[in-house]
Design a protein around this motif. Structure first.
Motif, short mmCIF file in Angstrom:
data_model
loop_
_atom_site.label_atom_id
_atom_site.label_comp_id
_atom_site.label_asym_id
_atom_site.label_seq_id
_atom_site.Cartn_x
_atom_site.Cartn_y
_atom_site.Cartn_z
N ILE A 111 -11.92 -69.11 -2.94
CA ILE A 111 -12.87 -68.04 -3.26
C ILE A 111 -12.70 -67.60 -4.71
CG2 ILE A 111 -11.48 -66.02 -2.62
CD1 ILE A 111 -15.19 -66.52 -1.77
N THR A 112 -11.46 -67.65 -5.22
CA THR A 112 -11.22 -67.29 -6.62
C THR A 112 -11.93 -68.28 -7.54
OG1 THR A 112 -9.06 -66.34 -6.08
CG2 THR A 112 -9.45 -66.89 -8.39
N GLY A 113 -11.85 -69.58 -7.22
CA GLY A 113 -12.55 -70.59 -8.02
C GLY A 113 -14.06 -70.38 -7.99
N ILE A 114 -14.59 -70.04 -6.81
CA ILE A 114 -16.04 -69.81 -6.68
C ILE A 114 -16.45 -68.57 -7.48
CG2 ILE A 114 -17.88 -69.22 -5.05
CD1 ILE A 114 -16.30 -70.82 -2.92
N VAL A 115 -15.65 -67.52 -7.37
CA VAL A 115 -15.94 -66.27 -8.07
C VAL A 115 -15.92 -66.47 -9.58
CG1 VAL A 115 -14.92 -64.02 -8.62
CG2 VAL A 115 -15.25 -64.68 -6.24
N LEU A 116 -14.86 -67.15 -10.09
CA LEU A 116 -14.75 -67.38 -11.53
C LEU A 116 -15.82 -68.34 -12.03
CD1 LEU A 116 -10.86 -67.69 -11.95
CD2 LEU A 116 -12.31 -65.71 -12.40
N GLY A 117 -16.14 -69.33 -11.21
CA GLY A 117 -17.17 -70.29 -11.61
C GLY A 117 -18.54 -69.68 -11.75
N ASN A 118 -18.77 -68.55 -11.06
CA ASN A 118 -20.07 -67.87 -11.13
C ASN A 118 -20.03 -66.60 -11.96
OD1 ASN A 118 -22.12 -69.30 -9.15
ND2 ASN A 118 -20.11 -69.36 -8.15
N GLY A 119 -18.88 -66.36 -12.60
CA GLY A 119 -18.78 -65.24 -13.53
C GLY A 119 -18.79 -63.86 -12.90
N LEU A 120 -18.39 -63.75 -11.63
CA LEU A 120 -18.41 -62.45 -10.97
C LEU A 120 -17.27 -61.55 -11.46
CD1 LEU A 120 -20.16 -60.98 -8.91
CD2 LEU A 120 -18.60 -61.73 -7.11
N THR A 121 -16.20 -62.16 -11.97
CA THR A 121 -15.13 -61.44 -12.64
C THR A 121 -14.52 -62.36 -13.69
OG1 THR A 121 -13.16 -60.06 -12.29
CG2 THR A 121 -13.26 -62.13 -11.06
N THR A 122 -13.56 -61.87 -14.45
CA THR A 122 -12.97 -62.66 -15.53
C THR A 122 -11.66 -63.31 -15.08
OG1 THR A 122 -11.64 -60.83 -16.42
CG2 THR A 122 -13.93 -61.02 -17.18
N PRO A 123 -11.25 -64.40 -15.75
CA PRO A 123 -9.99 -65.06 -15.38
C PRO A 123 -8.73 -64.25 -15.69
CG PRO A 123 -11.44 -66.57 -16.57
CD PRO A 123 -12.03 -65.19 -16.72
N SER A 124 -8.88 -63.05 -16.25
CA SER A 124 -7.69 -62.24 -16.54
C SER A 124 -6.92 -61.90 -15.26
CB SER A 124 -8.09 -60.96 -17.26
OG SER A 124 -9.01 -60.21 -16.49
N CYS A 125 -7.58 -61.98 -14.11
CA CYS A 125 -6.89 -61.73 -12.83
C CYS A 125 -5.78 -62.75 -12.59
CB CYS A 125 -7.88 -61.74 -11.67
SG CYS A 125 -8.74 -63.32 -11.43
N LEU A 126 -5.87 -63.91 -13.24
CA LEU A 126 -4.90 -64.97 -13.01
C LEU A 126 -3.53 -64.67 -13.62
CD1 LEU A 126 -7.16 -68.10 -13.70
CD2 LEU A 126 -6.64 -67.02 -11.50
N ILE B 68 -4.25 -58.91 -5.13
CA ILE B 68 -4.11 -59.87 -4.03
C ILE B 68 -3.27 -61.07 -4.50
CG2 ILE B 68 -5.35 -61.55 -2.60
CD1 ILE B 68 -5.79 -58.82 -1.54
N LEU B 69 -3.55 -61.58 -5.68
CA LEU B 69 -2.82 -62.75 -6.19
C LEU B 69 -1.35 -62.42 -6.42
CD1 LEU B 69 -5.34 -64.40 -8.71
CD2 LEU B 69 -5.22 -64.52 -6.23
N GLN B 70 -1.07 -61.20 -6.75
CA GLN B 70 0.32 -60.80 -6.97
C GLN B 70 1.13 -60.83 -5.68
OE1 GLN B 70 0.56 -56.98 -8.86
NE2 GLN B 70 2.78 -56.98 -8.99
N PHE B 71 0.44 -60.69 -4.53
CA PHE B 71 1.12 -60.62 -3.23
C PHE B 71 0.93 -61.89 -2.41
CE2 PHE B 71 0.22 -55.82 -3.58
CZ PHE B 71 1.42 -55.61 -4.26
N LEU B 72 0.73 -63.02 -3.04
CA LEU B 72 0.45 -64.27 -2.31
C LEU B 72 1.59 -64.67 -1.37
CD1 LEU B 72 -1.30 -66.53 -4.99
CD2 LEU B 72 -2.34 -65.40 -3.01
N GLU B 73 2.80 -64.27 -1.69
CA GLU B 73 3.93 -64.63 -0.82
C GLU B 73 3.79 -64.05 0.59
OE1 GLU B 73 7.88 -65.48 -3.49
OE2 GLU B 73 7.34 -63.39 -3.20
#
Length: 374
Positions: free
Chosen positions: A154-169, A136-141
């Motif tokens: 939602i990404t900040g909320i997800v990362l802040g609660n450890g539901l996935t890793t920041p490697s998605c960034l 999804i982040l790759q297609f932000l345009e």
């Protein structure tokens, strides 16, 4: 025909067990059933959560994890390039507004709970969830500004609660996203949400685990990739914690360079001294060979003097090596002192965290006690 011979298969019909048969992959059929369920639930996220839980086996989430998260994040199935896949049949719905990108910001935290309950119930969805977010982040345009804001929050909320890793960034390092400034806008909004969820310590820890703590500068357009521009931007946008985090990273890089550079410089005089000693030895041997047929004792005396000169050069080389080693040791001690200071700060922070955890455990104990009395 021998009884051991196998009969020919020509013209015979082979039976296939029903359990071995597998339906053809059809993401659009999955989408249509999904939309029908959403239509029945309306905008009630609690009903949607229950429907998702009850439909797991029927919809085969393990097989259709990608379109599942495409719909929950973007509202429809994402085609290559990031656009929503539209059906040839105009009578069919291709996108729903009941998704992260379209809902109001007040519904983002409840939407996080939808993801959280879904992944906790079906652990096999954890990796596809992270992969889908990265896509999804790759297609932000392909999203509007308001949709990008929702996705960042939602990404900040997800990362802040450890539901996935920041490697998605890492998707945000794409040249087109960096040049257009989308990456910087996205992480700015994301960091605000992340800070609210877990504070700067959570951000620092998460970035280090993903080995992104030293790559924050890369989210900025190349013309702004300087310590001064970074510091000014984040402080102006109310994210002084991120500016301080970057300053700590730069200080650590500089201290590491300060240790490595003297070691490199110390090797140079040692190398020069070795070369001088080698040249002196060679000169001594040449003088001795040349002096034998010509000057006898006088030449021998000159050769001895050359030997003494070589010995003096050797002593100078040893002295230079010792001085370099002393300088290296001094720099290493200074670096060690800086690291000990940083470790002391970390221990102090850990102590505060343990104290807070103790208070929380005490509060939980009192709440459990009150519940048991009731």
């Amino acid at each position: 025909m021998n009884s051991n011979d196998e009969p020919p298969l020509t013209g015979q019909k082979l039976k296939t067990r029903k359990r071995d048969e597998r339906e053809k992959y059809d993401s659009t059929a999955f989408r249509d059933v999904f939309f029908q369920g959403f239509l029945e639930c309306g905008t009630d996220l609690e009903k949607i959560t229950k429907w998702l839980d009850g439909s797991a086996n029927k919809l085969d989430y393990r097989r259709y994890a990608e379109p599942l998260f495409d719909i929950l994040f973007a509202g429809g199935i994402l085609a290559p390039g990031g656009r929503i896949l539209h059906d040839d049949d105009d009578s069919k719905v291709s996108r729903t507004d009941m998704c992260v990108a379209k809902v109001g910001q007040d519904q983002l935290k409840p939407f996080y709970q939808v993801f959280c309950k879904l992944i906790r119930q079906y652990k096999y969805l954890e990796k596809p969830f992270g992969d889908s977010l990265k896509k999804i982040l790759q297609f932000l345009e392909g999203f509007t500004f308001n949709e990008v804001v929702n996705l960042a929050m939602i990404t900040g909320i997800v990362l802040g609660n450890g539901l996935t890793t920041p490697s998605c960034l890492t998707s945000l390092f794409e040249d087109n996203l960096v040049k257009s400034g989308i990456s910087l806008e996205f992480v700015t909004i994301m960091f605000r949400a992340w800070l609210k969820e877990s504070g700067i310590d959570g951000i620092s820890s998460g970035l280090k685990k993903a080995q992104l703590d030293n790559r924050l500068m890369e989210f900025m357009p190349i013309t702004k990739q300087s310590p001064e521009s970074f510091d000014k931007y984040y402080r102006v946008n109310g994210l002084s914690e991120i500016a301080d985090l970057q300053a700590e990273v730069e200080e650590l890089v500089q201290s590491t360079s300060a240790v490595i550079e003297p070691q490199t410089q110390a090797q140079e005089p040692e190398s020069s001294a070795t070369e001088a000693f080698s040249e002196g030895t060679t000169a001594t041997q040449e003088a001795q060979e040349f002096s034998k047929p010509l000057l006898g004792d006088v030449a021998a005396t000159a050769a001895s003097a050359a030997t003494a000169t070589a010995a003096t050069a050797t002593a100078a080389a040893v002295t230079a090596t010792a001085a370099a080693a002393t300088a290296t040791a001094r720099n290493q001690v200074e670096a060690l002192n800086r690291r000990m200071l940083q470790a002391s700060r970390m221990m102090s922070l850990a102590s505060r965290i343990m104290s807070l955890a103790s208070r929380m455990m005490s509060l939980a104990s009192r709440m459990m006690s009150a519940t048991s009395r009731e």
